[in-house]
Design a protein around this motif. Structure first.
Motif, PDB file in Angstrom:
ATOM      1  N   PRO A 117       0.789  -1.233   0.000  1.00  0.00           N
ATOM      2  CA  PRO A 117       0.000   0.000   0.000  1.00  0.00           C
ATOM      3  C   PRO A 117       0.821   1.284   0.000  1.00  0.00           C
ATOM      4  O   PRO A 117       0.276   2.354  -0.276  1.00  0.00           O
ATOM      5  CB  PRO A 117      -0.839  -0.113   1.279  1.00  0.00           C
ATOM      6  CG  PRO A 117      -0.085  -1.060   2.149  1.00  0.00           C
ATOM      7  CD  PRO A 117       0.559  -2.036   1.219  1.00  0.00           C
ATOM      8  N   LEU A 118       2.119   1.198   0.292  1.00  0.00           N
ATOM      9  CA  LEU A 118       2.956   2.402   0.269  1.00  0.00           C
ATOM     10  C   LEU A 118       3.796   2.507  -1.002  1.00  0.00           C
ATOM     11  O   LEU A 118       4.627   3.414  -1.117  1.00  0.00           O
ATOM     12  CB  LEU A 118       3.879   2.439   1.496  1.00  0.00           C
ATOM     13  CG  LEU A 118       3.225   2.764   2.836  1.00  0.00           C
ATOM     14  CD1 LEU A 118       4.271   2.856   3.937  1.00  0.00           C
ATOM     15  CD2 LEU A 118       2.428   4.066   2.770  1.00  0.00           C
ATOM     16  N   HIS A 119       3.571   1.629  -1.958  1.00  0.00           N
ATOM     17  CA  HIS A 119       4.377   1.644  -3.184  1.00  0.00           C
ATOM     18  C   HIS A 119       4.192   2.976  -3.918  1.00  0.00           C
ATOM     19  O   HIS A 119       3.101   3.319  -4.361  1.00  0.00           O
ATOM     20  CB  HIS A 119       3.955   0.495  -4.102  1.00  0.00           C
ATOM     21  CG  HIS A 119       4.865   0.311  -5.283  1.00  0.00           C
ATOM     22  ND1 HIS A 119       5.762  -0.737  -5.374  1.00  0.00           N
ATOM     23  CD2 HIS A 119       5.033   1.036  -6.423  1.00  0.00           C
ATOM     24  CE1 HIS A 119       6.424  -0.642  -6.515  1.00  0.00           C
ATOM     25  NE2 HIS A 119       5.996   0.434  -7.164  1.00  0.00           N
ATOM     26  N   GLY A 120       5.286   3.741  -4.018  1.00  0.00           N
ATOM     27  CA  GLY A 120       5.250   5.012  -4.734  1.00  0.00           C
ATOM     28  C   GLY A 120       4.655   6.169  -3.967  1.00  0.00           C
ATOM     29  O   GLY A 120       4.384   7.224  -4.550  1.00  0.00           O
ATOM     30  N   ILE A 121       4.474   6.019  -2.655  1.00  0.00           N
ATOM     31  CA  ILE A 121       3.831   7.055  -1.838  1.00  0.00           C
ATOM     32  C   ILE A 121       4.898   7.935  -1.177  1.00  0.00           C
ATOM     33  O   ILE A 121       5.731   7.439  -0.417  1.00  0.00           O
ATOM     34  CB  ILE A 121       2.931   6.424  -0.761  1.00  0.00           C
ATOM     35  CG1 ILE A 121       1.831   5.582  -1.407  1.00  0.00           C
ATOM     36  CG2 ILE A 121       2.347   7.501   0.140  1.00  0.00           C
ATOM     37  CD1 ILE A 121       0.857   6.361  -2.261  1.00  0.00           C
ATOM     38  N   PRO A 122       4.889   9.250  -1.431  1.00  0.00           N
ATOM     39  CA  PRO A 122       5.884  10.155  -0.834  1.00  0.00           C
ATOM     40  C   PRO A 122       5.495  10.566   0.589  1.00  0.00           C
ATOM     41  O   PRO A 122       4.376  11.022   0.828  1.00  0.00           O
ATOM     42  CB  PRO A 122       5.862  11.377  -1.766  1.00  0.00           C
ATOM     43  CG  PRO A 122       5.061  10.957  -2.972  1.00  0.00           C
ATOM     44  CD  PRO A 122       4.097   9.925  -2.467  1.00  0.00           C
ATOM     45  N   ILE A 123       6.427  10.408   1.518  1.00  0.00           N
ATOM     46  CA  ILE A 123       6.175  10.804   2.898  1.00  0.00           C
ATOM     47  C   ILE A 123       7.327  11.661   3.414  1.00  0.00           C
ATOM     48  O   ILE A 123       8.464  11.560   2.948  1.00  0.00           O
ATOM     49  CB  ILE A 123       5.973   9.585   3.821  1.00  0.00           C
ATOM     50  CG1 ILE A 123       7.240   8.740   3.889  1.00  0.00           C
ATOM     51  CG2 ILE A 123       4.793   8.738   3.365  1.00  0.00           C
ATOM     52  CD1 ILE A 123       7.160   7.640   4.919  1.00  0.00           C
ATOM     53  N   LEU A 124       7.010  12.515   4.366  1.00  0.00           N
ATOM     54  CA  LEU A 124       8.017  13.301   5.070  1.00  0.00           C
ATOM     55  C   LEU A 124       8.352  12.620   6.393  1.00  0.00           C
ATOM     56  O   LEU A 124       7.468  12.046   7.038  1.00  0.00           O
ATOM     57  CB  LEU A 124       7.499  14.711   5.358  1.00  0.00           C
ATOM     58  CG  LEU A 124       7.344  15.657   4.172  1.00  0.00           C
ATOM     59  CD1 LEU A 124       6.608  16.927   4.593  1.00  0.00           C
ATOM     60  CD2 LEU A 124       8.709  16.012   3.573  1.00  0.00           C
ATOM     61  N   VAL A 125       9.618  12.692   6.791  1.00  0.00           N
ATOM     62  CA  VAL A 125      10.017  12.155   8.089  1.00  0.00           C
ATOM     63  C   VAL A 125      10.725  13.247   8.886  1.00  0.00           C
ATOM     64  O   VAL A 125      11.433  14.086   8.334  1.00  0.00           O
ATOM     65  CB  VAL A 125      10.924  10.910   7.954  1.00  0.00           C
ATOM     66  CG1 VAL A 125      10.194   9.799   7.223  1.00  0.00           C
ATOM     67  CG2 VAL A 125      12.230  11.243   7.258  1.00  0.00           C
ATOM     68  N   LYS A 126      10.497  13.232  10.155  1.00  0.00           N
ATOM     69  CA  LYS A 126      11.066  14.225  11.062  1.00  0.00           C
ATOM     70  C   LYS A 126      12.593  14.178  11.020  1.00  0.00           C
ATOM     71  O   LYS A 126      13.189  13.100  10.903  1.00  0.00           O
ATOM     72  CB  LYS A 126      10.542  13.942  12.473  1.00  0.00           C
ATOM     73  CG  LYS A 126      10.803  15.001  13.523  1.00  0.00           C
ATOM     74  CD  LYS A 126      10.091  14.597  14.810  1.00  0.00           C
ATOM     75  CE  LYS A 126      10.349  15.556  15.962  1.00  0.00           C
ATOM     76  NZ  LYS A 126       9.642  15.129  17.194  1.00  0.00           N
ATOM     77  N   ASP A 127      13.215  15.337  11.153  1.00  0.00           N
ATOM     78  CA  ASP A 127      14.665  15.437  10.985  1.00  0.00           C
ATOM     79  C   ASP A 127      15.457  14.920  12.187  1.00  0.00           C
ATOM     80  O   ASP A 127      16.637  15.205  12.318  1.00  0.00           O
ATOM     81  CB  ASP A 127      15.051  16.895  10.689  1.00  0.00           C
ATOM     82  CG  ASP A 127      16.542  17.055  10.418  1.00  0.00           C
ATOM     83  OD1 ASP A 127      17.087  16.239   9.659  1.00  0.00           O
ATOM     84  OD2 ASP A 127      17.159  17.970  10.997  1.00  0.00           O
ATOM     85  N   ASN A 128      14.844  14.150  13.050  1.00  0.00           N
ATOM     86  CA  ASN A 128      15.617  13.439  14.076  1.00  0.00           C
ATOM     87  C   ASN A 128      15.600  11.933  13.836  1.00  0.00           C
ATOM     88  O   ASN A 128      15.927  11.153  14.726  1.00  0.00           O
ATOM     89  CB  ASN A 128      15.103  13.763  15.482  1.00  0.00           C
ATOM     90  CG  ASN A 128      13.674  13.304  15.706  1.00  0.00           C
ATOM     91  OD1 ASN A 128      12.951  12.980  14.760  1.00  0.00           O
ATOM     92  ND2 ASN A 128      13.249  13.280  16.959  1.00  0.00           N
ATOM     93  N   ILE A 129      15.220  11.527  12.615  1.00  0.00           N
ATOM     94  CA  ILE A 129      15.188  10.115  12.236  1.00  0.00           C
ATOM     95  C   ILE A 129      16.230   9.901  11.144  1.00  0.00           C
ATOM     96  O   ILE A 129      16.199  10.559  10.098  1.00  0.00           O
ATOM     97  CB  ILE A 129      13.792   9.701  11.738  1.00  0.00           C
ATOM     98  CG1 ILE A 129      12.737   9.975  12.820  1.00  0.00           C
ATOM     99  CG2 ILE A 129      13.780   8.232  11.338  1.00  0.00           C
ATOM    100  CD1 ILE A 129      11.308   9.759  12.357  1.00  0.00           C
TER     101      ILE A 129
END
Length: 435
Positions: A117-129
């Motif tokens: 279900p996440l194939h090709g899905i753009p996500i942002l991640v917090k800059d402490n990861i």
């Protein structure tokens, strides 16, 4: 230092979700000068699929039908970041390889390989990861800019393996708001970092996005990504999610690996999903956790029938723990209404009392001071291309770069934590953490 107001706190323009929905290629100058009419223009990808407010299943359906490609979707989010981020300060850094990664995932799809279900899905991640790529991992600080993490955090490895595109790094309250107690005081820089500036609320530019997962909250709310990942020690996912009108979940400690997350405390830190729908949160959670699980079959009408939902009664008395921010007292009525809706769907609401938070929050803070001093040194030891190795080094850097690092608040918590040696065997630490 002479303290200033964070960027954007003196703005008086209200931007609602509805206005953001129609945004395309709008400069921050248009926003700040009141040119909000242009916000009503529709935003679409090159295939004319309107991805704004679309859920992850809707995006997947569009890609499966050929109405949308991951490359076009990724480009669309990047365009929104370029247009809106100068105003929101939600994103610290965009992944320069994001479109290339999306194109490769489109090729996989064309050859019949869809990872999930996440194939090709753009996500942002917090800059402490930690992301072991061309992007920085700095907790918003200039002190470790240019350093290299040893590997992707395990949760990032799992997201990438599932086909997610790490679109960029989200802004945050620097060091997850554990540098100074003023960082958590509205209207100061609750979501401010030296790298990213002060995150503004996607609904009301004069208001905060809270923190410390400020950019993850504002980024998801403003459709700068399909969904986002934040982290929480105390309220850093739930707070921004509340004020940005999105869904956020702090998972049970241990459900998601802490490795690769810049720590405050391994006893309390955990990453969690932040998104515009419960379904999207469930999808992210199931893939991020160490033992991957599909929660989506549980999201059915009638699922609340017979479930017991606790109402922690002390916190429904606004005078007990209210923030004092004008208008915030209305949240009690909103919460009660939500419980009424749950009850109408078959849930049983049970009044409970978990005890007086003021009886133990001092001990919690003491424990966190011990844990942070030791655990941040352990984390810094894993980095290369930096000479910063201890909390004392961070304090020295901030003093040497106070104009950039301390324009709004100091580093009193850092200074205090430096005095709390003896983790994990000091009897005072053990007593505080046990309580």
């Amino acid at each position: 230092m002479n303290k200033q107001k964070p960027d954007g706190t003196d703005l008086d323009h209200s931007v609602t979700r509805r206005k953001f929905i129609g945004t395309t290629a709008v400069s921050s100058a248009a926003l700040l000068s009141g040119g909000l009419v242009s916000l009503l223009r529709s935003t679409a990808s090159a295939t004319n699929f309107d991805f704004i407010e679309a859920t992850i299943p809707q995006l997947q359906a569009a890609m499966a039908s050929g109405a949308l490609t991951s490359a076009n979707l990724t480009s669309g989010y990047i365009n929104r970041i370029q247009s809106l981020n100068p105003t929101l300060h939600a994103v610290i850094e965009v992944n320069a390889n994001a479109i290339a990664i999306a194109t490769a995932l489109d090729n996989e799809r064309r050859h019949g390989h869809v990872r999930g279900p996440l194939h090709g899905i753009p996500i942002l991640v917090k800059d402490n990861i930690a992301t072991n790529d061309n992007m920085q991992t700095t907790a918003g600080s200039l002190a470790i800019y240019g350093s290299q993490v040893p590997a992707d955090a395990p949760l990032i490895q799992q997201l990438r393996a599932a086909g997610a595109i790490i679109l960029g790094k989200a802004n945050l309250g620097e060091w997850a708001n554990f540098r100074d107690d003023e960082a958590e005081t509205y209207p100061l820089a609750v979501g401010w970092s030296a790298r990213g500036g002060s995150t503004n609320n996607a609904y009301d530019l004069s208001y905060t996005s809270w923190g410390s997962s400020s950019g993850s909250g504002a980024g998801a709310a403003a459709n700068l990504c399909a969904a986002a990942v934040g982290t929480e020690t105390d309220g850093s996912i739930t707070g921004p999610s509340a004020v940005e009108n999105i869904f956020g979940l702090k998972p049970t400690l241990g459900l998601i690996s802490q490795d690769g997350i810049v720590p405050i405390s391994h006893q309390q830190d955990i990453a969690g999903p932040m998104a515009r729908s419960v379904t999207d949160v469930a999808i992210l959670l199931g893939i991020m956790q160490s033992q991957q699980t599909d929660y989506t079959p549980l999201l059915q009408r009638g699922a609340l029938q017979g479930k017991r939902i606790g109402r922690d009664v002390r916190f429904f008395d606004y005078s007990y723990y209210g923030s004092g921010i004008p208008g915030d007292e209305l949240t009690v009525a909103f919460a009660n209404n939500a419980l009424s809706v749950m009850q109408s769907l078959g849930a049983r609401i049970v009044d409970i009392d978990t005890g007086d938070v003021f009886a133990y929050n001092g001990d919690e803070f003491t424990a966190l001071l011990y844990e942070f001093r030791a655990q941040i040194a352990d984390y810094l030891a894993t980095l290369t291309h930096t000479t910063v190795r201890t909390l004392a080094d961070l304090i020295a850097f901030n003093n040497a770069h106070c104009t950039q690092e301390m324009p709004y608040y100091d580093q009193d918590v850092f200074l205090l934590a430096e005095q709390f040696v003896g983790y994990p065997n000091d009897p005072n630490y053990i007593a505080a953490r046990t309580h």
